[in-house]
Write a protein that holds these residues in place. Structure first.
Motif, PDB file in Angstrom:
ATOM      1  N   THR A   1     -10.780   3.027 -10.682  1.00  0.00           N
ATOM      2  CA  THR A   1     -12.074   2.453 -10.303  1.00  0.00           C
ATOM      3  C   THR A   1     -13.024   2.359 -11.496  1.00  0.00           C
ATOM      4  OG1 THR A   1     -12.942   4.649  -9.723  1.00  0.00           O
ATOM      5  CG2 THR A   1     -11.880   3.384  -7.966  1.00  0.00           C
TER       6      THR A   1
ATOM      7  N   ASN B   1      -5.916   1.575  -2.008  1.00  0.00           N
ATOM      8  CA  ASN B   1      -7.267   2.041  -2.295  1.00  0.00           C
ATOM      9  C   ASN B   1      -8.079   2.388  -1.061  1.00  0.00           C
ATOM     10  OD1 ASN B   1      -7.204   1.622  -5.251  1.00  0.00           O
ATOM     11  ND2 ASN B   1      -6.970  -0.519  -4.684  1.00  0.00           N
TER      12      ASN B   1
ATOM     13  N   THR C   1     -12.073   2.830  -0.736  1.00  0.00           N
ATOM     14  CA  THR C   1     -12.716   3.305  -1.962  1.00  0.00           C
ATOM     15  C   THR C   1     -13.690   2.285  -2.534  1.00  0.00           C
ATOM     16  OG1 THR C   1     -10.807   4.682  -2.502  1.00  0.00           O
ATOM     17  CG2 THR C   1     -12.313   4.135  -4.302  1.00  0.00           C
TER      18      THR C   1
ATOM     19  N   THR D   1     -16.797   1.597  -0.235  1.00  0.00           N
ATOM     20  CA  THR D   1     -17.831   2.625  -0.279  1.00  0.00           C
ATOM     21  C   THR D   1     -18.554   2.615  -1.619  1.00  0.00           C
ATOM     22  OG1 THR D   1     -16.158   4.265  -0.932  1.00  0.00           O
ATOM     23  CG2 THR D   1     -16.704   4.119   1.398  1.00  0.00           C
TER      24      THR D   1
ATOM     25  N   SER E   1     -13.128   8.638   3.471  1.00  0.00           N
ATOM     26  CA  SER E   1     -13.424   8.514   2.047  1.00  0.00           C
ATOM     27  C   SER E   1     -12.400   9.204   1.157  1.00  0.00           C
ATOM     28  CB  SER E   1     -14.814   9.089   1.753  1.00  0.00           C
ATOM     29  OG  SER E   1     -14.879  10.454   2.137  1.00  0.00           O
TER      30      SER E   1
ATOM     31  N   SER F   1      -9.176   9.892  -1.070  1.00  0.00           N
ATOM     32  CA  SER F   1      -8.503   8.954  -1.970  1.00  0.00           C
ATOM     33  C   SER F   1      -7.085   8.611  -1.544  1.00  0.00           C
ATOM     34  CB  SER F   1      -8.491   9.509  -3.399  1.00  0.00           C
ATOM     35  OG  SER F   1      -7.814  10.756  -3.430  1.00  0.00           O
TER      36      SER F   1
END
Length: 459
Positions: free
Chosen positions: A130, A172, A175, A178, A292, A294
């Motif tokens: 990210t 993802n 991810t 958010t 949330s 990973s």
């Protein structure tokens, strides 16, 4: 250019048209000429690059697009646009005033990769997990040039360019969604509620709309339930919205029955009407089930409604997620269902416990903390339904309650409640698996009220 999105809305002073210029394509003057003929006067033309006088005369705004400085692409995708963004933001400000550029536009991208495209030229910005998305956003937050930057362009494509997507994905999960929400809140100096479940509810809304499109004869009926779910999202009742969407699609998760053996667990559950299969999600702790987190839980796919899993140790956390051929999000549908009471279970030697992490939110949705001011019967949801619906009623005091189901001929089909109940909000499901399509009536009888509502079963 005639698309309604380019036209002014009551809440805005300007509407933008972003022009992506390619070599040997139309010039800025040609595009400006067409815009003058077909677009409103308050349309702002935004140009992706180029600082010659011809561009300044015809364009209102300039914006960066995903690339390294001088388009010097790195073969390993390591040049993400650091120097290029500094150069762009500085030159926007040099264009201020005399050239008529109104304000600066920021740009953020998670990566770029069109090497698999037929016209691709080995252009690649590696996502670096990210990091690239974070760094391009940090350039925006650090911007301190004289010209204001009220707009940010999120550069995301979901066609050939697989490294730019920000939406839900297998790898993802949520991810990038958010991150986008949080960076936008920071950019706007706003602090909205950070309930990640809202993202899941929105994705299930999208699935429900796909479901409606696949059934044109029932579409208007399905959409009436979708509207109920949409209102629940707007009210912050995300578990209620999820339950409505999942039930109308026939993929609501049902409670698990778990039998614990020496080195295995046996799971069984009721079938979801439109499930194409089930994912059994499994983890050593509850973390991977969090939106949330990973990584997602490990899973096995089954087609029936029971299975035996080998386990090396306990406790384990398990959930059944009904799958549907609607959207990737169907594979994430283990979240607690307010009405079926499906959800995540902790399995230990001492027994099986359904996680109650969401109970505070659920209680707020149900408003069970307060005693209702009056006794009343609410409209069932979803409605129309197939084949399960939820009936809600509230009691202003403890009293004896009957809740009956009748068909169109007035024949009693089912009695859901016949007992004394405390004051508060009550919910109960009617499972019409063996009933034909048609109009039904449900009647609430209490010591102070008798009232009837209609509901529609659509197969």
């Amino acid at each position: 250019m005639s698309h309604p999105a380019y036209y002014d809305a009551d809440d805005y002073d300007f509407t933008p048209l972003f022009v992506f210029h390619e070599p040997d394509a139309h010039t800025a003057a040609e595009i400006d000429s067409v815009a003058d003929r077909v677009l409103p006067e308050n349309t702002l033309l935004a140009w992706n690059e180029g600082y010659d006088w011809d561009v300044f005369r015809h364009m209102d705004l300039l914006y960066p697009w995903a690339q390294p400085m001088n388009k010097n692409w790195h073969e390993q995708g390591q040049r993400w646009g650091d120097e290029y963004l500094d150069f762009e933001y500085e030159n926007m400000n040099k264009s201020r005033g005399s050239h008529g550029v109104y304000f600066a536009i920021g740009a953020a991208w998670p990566g770029f990769d069109d090497r698999s495209w037929v016209d691709g030229t080995d252009r690649w910005i590696d996502r670096q997990d990210t990091l690239v998305y974070h760094q391009t956003w940090e350039k925006i937050h650090a911007y301190q040039q004289p010209m204001p930057m009220p707009w940010v362009l999120l550069q995301s494509w979901n066609d050939f360019n697989r490294s730019t997507h920000l939406d839900l994905s297998q790898n993802n999960r949520f991810t990038f969604l958010t991150m986008t929400r949080d960076h936008i809140a920071r950019f706007k100096a706003d602090v909205p509620p950070k309930d990640d479940l809202a993202l899941v509810a929105a994705q299930h809304l999208h699935m429900a709309r796909i479901f409606a499109e696949q059934r044109p004869q029932e579409k208007w009926l399905i959409e009436s339930s979708i509207e109920q779910g949409w209102k629940s999202i707007m009210n912050g009742e995300y578990y209620k919205a999820l339950s409505i969407f999942d039930q109308v699609m026939g993929i609501a998760p049902n409670p698990l029955t778990v039998e614990v053996g020496t080195d295995q667990i046996h799971l069984s559950w009721r079938a979801a009407p439109y499930a194409t299969g089930y994912r059994i999600a499994l983890a050593a702790d509850s973390g991977p089930f969090d939106i949330s987190h990973s990584t997602a839980p490990a899973f096995v796919r089954v087609t029936g409604t029971d299975t035996v899993l080998s386990v090396n140790s306990l406790p384990v956390y398990v959930a059944v997620a009904p799958e549907a051929d609607l959207d990737i999000v169907g594979r994430f549908a283990w979240y607690q269902n307010v009405y079926t009471r499906g959800g995540i279970y902790k399995v230990d030697r001492s027994g099986v416990t359904r996680l109650q992490e969401a109970d505070k939110t659920v209680n707020q949705d149900m408003q069970v903390i307060q005693v209702p001011e009056k006794t009343q019967l609410s409209q069932n949801y979803p409605n129309p339904f197939n084949p399960v619906t939820t009936i809600e009623y509230q009691l202003d005091q403890a009293q004896h309650v009957k809740l009956n189901i009748y068909n169109m001929n007035g024949r009693l089909m089912d009695q859901l409640v016949n007992q004394s109940q405390d004051a508060g909000v009550h919910r109960i499901q009617w499972r019409a698996h063996d009933q034909p399509s048609g109009l039904y009536f449900y009647q609430l009888q209490t010591e102070s009220l008798q009232t009837t509502r209609r509901m529609l079963l659509v197969r």
